[in-house]
Design a protein around this motif. Structure first.
Motif, PDB file in Angstrom:
ATOM      1  N   LEU A  71      -0.798   4.371  18.956  1.00  0.00           N
ATOM      2  CA  LEU A  71      -1.436   3.679  17.833  1.00  0.00           C
ATOM      3  C   LEU A  71      -0.438   2.782  17.111  1.00  0.00           C
ATOM      4  O   LEU A  71      -0.772   1.659  16.706  1.00  0.00           O
ATOM      5  CB  LEU A  71      -2.035   4.700  16.866  1.00  0.00           C
ATOM      6  CG  LEU A  71      -2.717   4.143  15.611  1.00  0.00           C
ATOM      7  CD1 LEU A  71      -3.886   3.242  15.990  1.00  0.00           C
ATOM      8  CD2 LEU A  71      -3.173   5.275  14.706  1.00  0.00           C
ATOM      9  N   ALA A  72       0.779   3.276  16.953  1.00  0.00           N
ATOM     10  CA  ALA A  72       1.815   2.477  16.292  1.00  0.00           C
ATOM     11  C   ALA A  72       2.126   1.209  17.086  1.00  0.00           C
ATOM     12  O   ALA A  72       2.281   0.123  16.513  1.00  0.00           O
ATOM     13  CB  ALA A  72       3.083   3.303  16.109  1.00  0.00           C
ATOM     14  N   MET A  73       2.203   1.328  18.415  1.00  0.00           N
ATOM     15  CA  MET A  73       2.494   0.164  19.246  1.00  0.00           C
ATOM     16  C   MET A  73       1.405  -0.901  19.113  1.00  0.00           C
ATOM     17  O   MET A  73       1.667  -2.093  19.225  1.00  0.00           O
ATOM     18  CB  MET A  73       2.614   0.584  20.713  1.00  0.00           C
ATOM     19  CG  MET A  73       3.758   1.545  21.031  1.00  0.00           C
ATOM     20  SD  MET A  73       5.396   0.911  20.587  1.00  0.00           S
ATOM     21  CE  MET A  73       5.890   2.109  19.348  1.00  0.00           C
ATOM     22  N   ARG A  74       0.162  -0.444  18.865  1.00  0.00           N
ATOM     23  CA  ARG A  74      -0.955  -1.386  18.780  1.00  0.00           C
ATOM     24  C   ARG A  74      -1.233  -1.876  17.367  1.00  0.00           C
ATOM     25  O   ARG A  74      -1.795  -2.962  17.184  1.00  0.00           O
ATOM     26  CB  ARG A  74      -2.227  -0.737  19.337  1.00  0.00           C
ATOM     27  CG  ARG A  74      -2.185  -0.485  20.832  1.00  0.00           C
ATOM     28  CD  ARG A  74      -3.485   0.101  21.356  1.00  0.00           C
ATOM     29  NE  ARG A  74      -3.635   1.503  20.999  1.00  0.00           N
ATOM     30  CZ  ARG A  74      -4.463   1.949  20.075  1.00  0.00           C
ATOM     31  NH1 ARG A  74      -5.215   1.108  19.388  1.00  0.00           N
ATOM     32  NH2 ARG A  74      -4.568   3.247  19.816  1.00  0.00           N
TER      33      ARG A  74
ATOM     34  N   SER B 229      -0.949   2.210   9.287  1.00  0.00           N
ATOM     35  CA  SER B 229      -2.312   2.384   8.791  1.00  0.00           C
ATOM     36  C   SER B 229      -2.351   2.867   7.355  1.00  0.00           C
ATOM     37  O   SER B 229      -3.253   3.606   6.975  1.00  0.00           O
ATOM     38  CB  SER B 229      -3.066   3.381   9.684  1.00  0.00           C
ATOM     39  OG  SER B 229      -2.432   4.649   9.670  1.00  0.00           O
ATOM     40  N   VAL B 230      -1.374   2.465   6.525  1.00  0.00           N
ATOM     41  CA  VAL B 230      -1.359   2.910   5.124  1.00  0.00           C
ATOM     42  C   VAL B 230      -2.575   2.375   4.378  1.00  0.00           C
ATOM     43  O   VAL B 230      -3.179   3.067   3.568  1.00  0.00           O
ATOM     44  CB  VAL B 230      -0.065   2.450   4.416  1.00  0.00           C
ATOM     45  CG1 VAL B 230      -0.049   2.927   2.977  1.00  0.00           C
ATOM     46  CG2 VAL B 230       1.157   2.981   5.143  1.00  0.00           C
TER      47      VAL B 230
ATOM     48  N   ALA C 242       0.832  -1.207   0.000  1.00  0.00           N
ATOM     49  CA  ALA C 242       0.000   0.000   0.000  1.00  0.00           C
ATOM     50  C   ALA C 242       0.866   1.257   0.000  1.00  0.00           C
ATOM     51  O   ALA C 242       0.538   2.250  -0.670  1.00  0.00           O
ATOM     52  CB  ALA C 242      -0.921  -0.001   1.218  1.00  0.00           C
ATOM     53  N   GLN C 243       1.968   1.220   0.739  1.00  0.00           N
ATOM     54  CA  GLN C 243       2.874   2.378   0.764  1.00  0.00           C
ATOM     55  C   GLN C 243       3.483   2.617  -0.613  1.00  0.00           C
ATOM     56  O   GLN C 243       3.557   3.766  -1.081  1.00  0.00           O
ATOM     57  CB  GLN C 243       3.978   2.161   1.788  1.00  0.00           C
ATOM     58  CG  GLN C 243       4.937   3.346   1.910  1.00  0.00           C
ATOM     59  CD  GLN C 243       6.098   3.068   2.838  1.00  0.00           C
ATOM     60  OE1 GLN C 243       6.443   1.912   3.095  1.00  0.00           O
ATOM     61  NE2 GLN C 243       6.707   4.117   3.366  1.00  0.00           N
ATOM     62  N   ASN C 244       3.929   1.557  -1.267  1.00  0.00           N
ATOM     63  CA  ASN C 244       4.508   1.699  -2.604  1.00  0.00           C
ATOM     64  C   ASN C 244       3.481   2.253  -3.591  1.00  0.00           C
ATOM     65  O   ASN C 244       3.795   3.123  -4.415  1.00  0.00           O
ATOM     66  CB  ASN C 244       5.034   0.346  -3.094  1.00  0.00           C
ATOM     67  CG  ASN C 244       6.248  -0.124  -2.317  1.00  0.00           C
ATOM     68  OD1 ASN C 244       6.990   0.682  -1.762  1.00  0.00           O
ATOM     69  ND2 ASN C 244       6.460  -1.424  -2.267  1.00  0.00           N
ATOM     70  N   ALA C 245       2.237   1.747  -3.498  1.00  0.00           N
ATOM     71  CA  ALA C 245       1.193   2.228  -4.397  1.00  0.00           C
ATOM     72  C   ALA C 245       0.856   3.690  -4.122  1.00  0.00           C
ATOM     73  O   ALA C 245       0.665   4.484  -5.053  1.00  0.00           O
ATOM     74  CB  ALA C 245      -0.051   1.358  -4.248  1.00  0.00           C
ATOM     75  N   ALA C 246       0.799   4.061  -2.839  1.00  0.00           N
ATOM     76  CA  ALA C 246       0.476   5.448  -2.480  1.00  0.00           C
ATOM     77  C   ALA C 246       1.567   6.398  -2.963  1.00  0.00           C
ATOM     78  O   ALA C 246       1.276   7.483  -3.495  1.00  0.00           O
ATOM     79  CB  ALA C 246       0.306   5.573  -0.969  1.00  0.00           C
ATOM     80  N   ASN C 247       2.822   6.005  -2.786  1.00  0.00           N
ATOM     81  CA  ASN C 247       3.918   6.855  -3.252  1.00  0.00           C
ATOM     82  C   ASN C 247       3.934   6.969  -4.772  1.00  0.00           C
ATOM     83  O   ASN C 247       4.213   8.045  -5.320  1.00  0.00           O
ATOM     84  CB  ASN C 247       5.258   6.311  -2.745  1.00  0.00           C
ATOM     85  CG  ASN C 247       5.464   6.572  -1.265  1.00  0.00           C
ATOM     86  OD1 ASN C 247       4.965   7.555  -0.720  1.00  0.00           O
ATOM     87  ND2 ASN C 247       6.204   5.705  -0.600  1.00  0.00           N
TER      88      ASN C 247
END
Length: 304
Positions: free
Chosen positions: A124-127, A299-300, A12-17
């Motif tokens: 949020l990141a920890m969870r 959460s990407v 998802a990160q690659n697609a968003a970028n």
């Protein structure tokens, strides 16, 4: 599991970028088209001034030189737009021959003034981060393995029973039953060796888990710093663009009035060209920072 979710986040990160790069390329192409319209109008004005006898040939040459420069930039922008489309198709796993249309533009994406709470983002990141969840699952699995091995030391109770018949003419029922207690006493210290091996593995995973959590906190803080900085850059770039547009308009008025040559207009148009590029870059950096923050908190895939 968490590993599959982590792979989904990376994809998802690659697609968003890739999508942002395509939007940036579109915005740059639009900026160069606007530059070419301005440069072409300057050539027309210079020619009109020359024919009316109130201009000089140097003004026409300057305007034509500026137009040639902008056209070269326009060719490069079109090429970058086409290449960004190919990269986006690849990131989406679509055929390279497929036609694609972006749903929105870089300027159309939201630029919010609200600040993001750092503590809430780290929590949020920890969870949510799949790499942290995967490390937690690995640690729990090893700890459960240690518990299972220790449970082998406990006595075990089992019951048995059997019923049958004996005799030839007159059958008599027979049965056999009992309760068996098994107490493990000695296994050559193999059990203790297995326990120590699993404890060492648990310690190694726990150390890696703590490092991942610290790294996640650093990534969240860094992404928030980048986001705040990019937001300020957007404001500064938009103000610079507004002033550059005003400068061009004023220089054009002076040129049409015969107060000055078109050197001031050319200089102002160059500044406007740079301001447009900086505005596009600032917006692209801001949206890229949003993607980086989403990746930092895991959460990407939830991005709109």
């Amino acid at each position: 599991g968490a590993t599959a979710v982590n792979e989904a986040e990376l994809s998802a990160q690659n697609a968003a970028n890739a999508y942002l790069r395509a939007q940036r390329a579109d915005a740059q192409l639009s900026a160069r088209l606007a530059d070419s319209v301005l440069a072409d109008s300057l050539v027309g004005i210079a020619n009109e001034e020359l024919k009316a006898g109130v201009g000089v040939a140097l003004d026409v040459t300057r305007a034509q030189s500026q137009l040639a420069t902008v056209r070269a930039q326009l060719i490069g922008a079109r090429n970058e737009r086409d290449r960004s489309r190919l990269d986006l198709l690849r990131a989406l796993g679509e055929p390279l021959t497929a036609k694609i249309t972006l749903a929105d533009s870089l300027n159309g994406l939201s630029v919010r003034d609200t600040s993001v709470d750092e503590a809430a983002s780290i929590d949020l990141a920890m969870r949510s981060r799949p790499d942290l969840r995967a490390a937690d699952e690995q640690l729990r699995a090893v700890q459960q393995q240690v518990t299972a091995i220790k449970a082998e030391r406990l006595p075990s109770v089992s019951a048995f029973g059997d019923y049958g018949w004996v005799g030839k003419n007159k059958l008599l029922g027979t049965y056999d039953w009992g309760v068996e207690l098994s107490v493990p006493i000695f296994d050559g210290l193999r059990r203790e060796g297995r326990i120590e091996e699993q404890k060492a593995a648990a310690n190694e995973i726990d150390v890696r888990r703590r490092d991942l959590r610290q790294q996640a906190a650093i990534e969240v803080r860094g992404a928030l710093l980048d986001l705040a900085s990019a937001r300020e850059q957007v404001d500064a770039a938009r103000e610079a663009l507004r002033l550059s547009q005003q400068e061009v308009a004023q220089a054009q008025e002076r040129f049409r009035a015969g107060v000055s040559g078109n050197a001031d207009v050319i200089t102002a148009s160059l500044s406007l060209n740079s301001a447009r590029t900086q505005a596009v870059d600032a917006l692209s950096s801001y949206q890229g920072a949003k993607v980086a923050l989403a990746r930092a908190v895991g959460s990407v895939t939830a991005l709109p």
